[in-house]
Design a protein around this motif. Structure first.
Motif, mmCIF file in Angstrom:
data_model
loop_
_atom_site.group_PDB
_atom_site.id
_atom_site.type_symbol
_atom_site.label_atom_id
_atom_site.label_comp_id
_atom_site.label_asym_id
_atom_site.label_seq_id
_atom_site.Cartn_x
_atom_site.Cartn_y
_atom_site.Cartn_z
ATOM 1 N N SER A 139 8.880 2.550 -17.706
ATOM 2 C CA SER A 139 9.409 2.999 -16.424
ATOM 3 C C SER A 139 10.833 2.504 -16.257
ATOM 4 O O SER A 139 11.317 1.671 -17.021
ATOM 5 C CB SER A 139 8.527 2.484 -15.287
ATOM 6 O OG SER A 139 8.684 1.086 -15.156
ATOM 7 N N VAL A 192 -1.138 5.417 -14.575
ATOM 8 C CA VAL A 192 -0.836 6.538 -13.682
ATOM 9 C C VAL A 192 -2.136 7.068 -13.090
ATOM 10 O O VAL A 192 -2.223 7.337 -11.886
ATOM 11 C CB VAL A 192 -0.068 7.655 -14.422
ATOM 12 C CG1 VAL A 192 0.073 8.900 -13.545
ATOM 13 C CG2 VAL A 192 1.297 7.159 -14.871
ATOM 14 N N SER A 209 -2.953 6.915 -9.094
ATOM 15 C CA SER A 209 -3.215 8.172 -8.410
ATOM 16 C C SER A 209 -4.599 8.151 -7.761
ATOM 17 O O SER A 209 -4.776 8.587 -6.618
ATOM 18 C CB SER A 209 -3.098 9.327 -9.405
ATOM 19 O OG SER A 209 -3.407 10.544 -8.794
ATOM 20 N N GLY A 247 13.568 15.948 -12.341
ATOM 21 C CA GLY A 247 12.711 14.818 -12.721
ATOM 22 C C GLY A 247 11.559 14.615 -11.760
ATOM 23 O O GLY A 247 10.420 14.364 -12.171
ATOM 24 N N GLU A 248 11.842 14.742 -10.467
ATOM 25 C CA GLU A 248 10.792 14.585 -9.457
ATOM 26 C C GLU A 248 9.738 15.671 -9.584
ATOM 27 O O GLU A 248 8.533 15.400 -9.478
ATOM 28 C CB GLU A 248 11.399 14.593 -8.057
ATOM 29 C CG GLU A 248 12.197 13.342 -7.745
ATOM 30 C CD GLU A 248 12.974 13.431 -6.437
ATOM 31 O OE1 GLU A 248 13.086 14.549 -5.862
ATOM 32 O OE2 GLU A 248 13.489 12.383 -5.990
ATOM 33 N N ALA A 269 7.696 15.088 -12.671
ATOM 34 C CA ALA A 269 6.799 13.963 -12.404
ATOM 35 C C ALA A 269 5.593 14.422 -11.582
ATOM 36 O O ALA A 269 4.461 13.995 -11.839
ATOM 37 C CB ALA A 269 7.545 12.845 -11.691
ATOM 38 N N ASP A 270 5.823 15.293 -10.595
ATOM 39 C CA ASP A 270 4.706 15.844 -9.815
ATOM 40 C C ASP A 270 3.723 16.582 -10.723
ATOM 41 O O ASP A 270 2.500 16.433 -10.576
ATOM 42 C CB ASP A 270 5.211 16.797 -8.728
ATOM 43 C CG ASP A 270 5.849 16.084 -7.552
ATOM 44 O OD1 ASP A 270 5.651 14.862 -7.393
ATOM 45 O OD2 ASP A 270 6.561 16.766 -6.780
ATOM 46 N N PHE A 287 3.242 16.033 -13.898
ATOM 47 C CA PHE A 287 2.565 15.008 -14.696
ATOM 48 C C PHE A 287 1.463 14.317 -13.891
ATOM 49 O O PHE A 287 0.345 14.116 -14.376
ATOM 50 C CB PHE A 287 3.583 13.990 -15.216
ATOM 51 C CG PHE A 287 2.965 12.861 -15.976
ATOM 52 C CD1 PHE A 287 2.443 13.069 -17.245
ATOM 53 C CD2 PHE A 287 2.894 11.595 -15.426
ATOM 54 C CE1 PHE A 287 1.856 12.026 -17.949
ATOM 55 C CE2 PHE A 287 2.317 10.550 -16.127
ATOM 56 C CZ PHE A 287 1.798 10.769 -17.384
ATOM 57 N N ILE A 288 1.768 13.963 -12.650
ATOM 58 C CA ILE A 288 0.784 13.269 -11.812
ATOM 59 C C ILE A 288 -0.406 14.180 -11.518
ATOM 60 O O ILE A 288 -1.564 13.746 -11.617
ATOM 61 C CB ILE A 288 1.442 12.747 -10.519
ATOM 62 C CG1 ILE A 288 2.434 11.627 -10.867
ATOM 63 C CG2 ILE A 288 0.392 12.278 -9.517
ATOM 64 C CD1 ILE A 288 3.383 11.266 -9.740
ATOM 65 N N THR A 317 -2.470 14.454 -14.636
ATOM 66 C CA THR A 317 -3.237 13.219 -14.826
ATOM 67 C C THR A 317 -4.425 13.167 -13.862
ATOM 68 O O THR A 317 -5.536 12.815 -14.252
ATOM 69 C CB THR A 317 -2.323 11.997 -14.617
ATOM 70 O OG1 THR A 317 -1.220 12.089 -15.524
ATOM 71 C CG2 THR A 317 -3.063 10.705 -14.869
#
Length: 131
Positions: A8, A19, A23, A81-82, A85-86, A88-89, A92
């Motif tokens: 990170s 992660v 979450s 990037g945000e 990342a959303d 990816f989250i 996951t």
């Protein structure tokens, strides 16, 4: 680095598992688990993918310029990037709800299907101009 591990911005080790756990706790703390069905999460994930696509929608042709510094402002890079990342989250979270070990699945893809990342087009196709 091996699959499943990322560093990170703060220099701390970040794993698929961390992660997933963060979450899961975030959703439990808000009592959202009842809403996090596989279908709902898949639809939310599709929405997040749409938000990534929207960034590029009116950017014009990006095929011939691979220098992201010239293509995107710092503000746009943060936004991209945000949104990624959303994605990816949500990916996951969906894997967690479906009891899928995402790190294992990614490892399997890379180990068993390395050709999935190879382009099937002949070399001459790379010289063609997209109209």
């Amino acid at each position: 680095l091996t699959l499943g591990y990322m560093i990170s911005a703060g220099g701390k080790l970040l794993t698929f598992q961390s992660v997933r756990e963060r979450s899961s706790k975030f959703c439990s703390d808000r009592e959202w688990n009842k809403f996090h069905t596989p279908v709902n999460l898949a639809l939310a994930l599709a929405g997040e993918c749409g938000e990534v696509c929207e960034i590029f929608q009116w950017k014009g042709s990006l095929e011939n310029d691979h220098n992201s510094d010239a293509l995107f402002t710092e503000k746009e890079k943060v936004n991209i990037g945000e949104e990624i990342a959303d994605v990816f989250i949500y990916t996951t979270r969906l894997s967690d709800v479906c009891s899928i070990d995402l790190s294992h699945s990614v490892r399997q893809i890379f180990n068993q299907q390395p050709s999935i990342f190879e382009f099937k087009l002949p070399i001459i196709a790379s010289k063609m101009t997209v109209l």
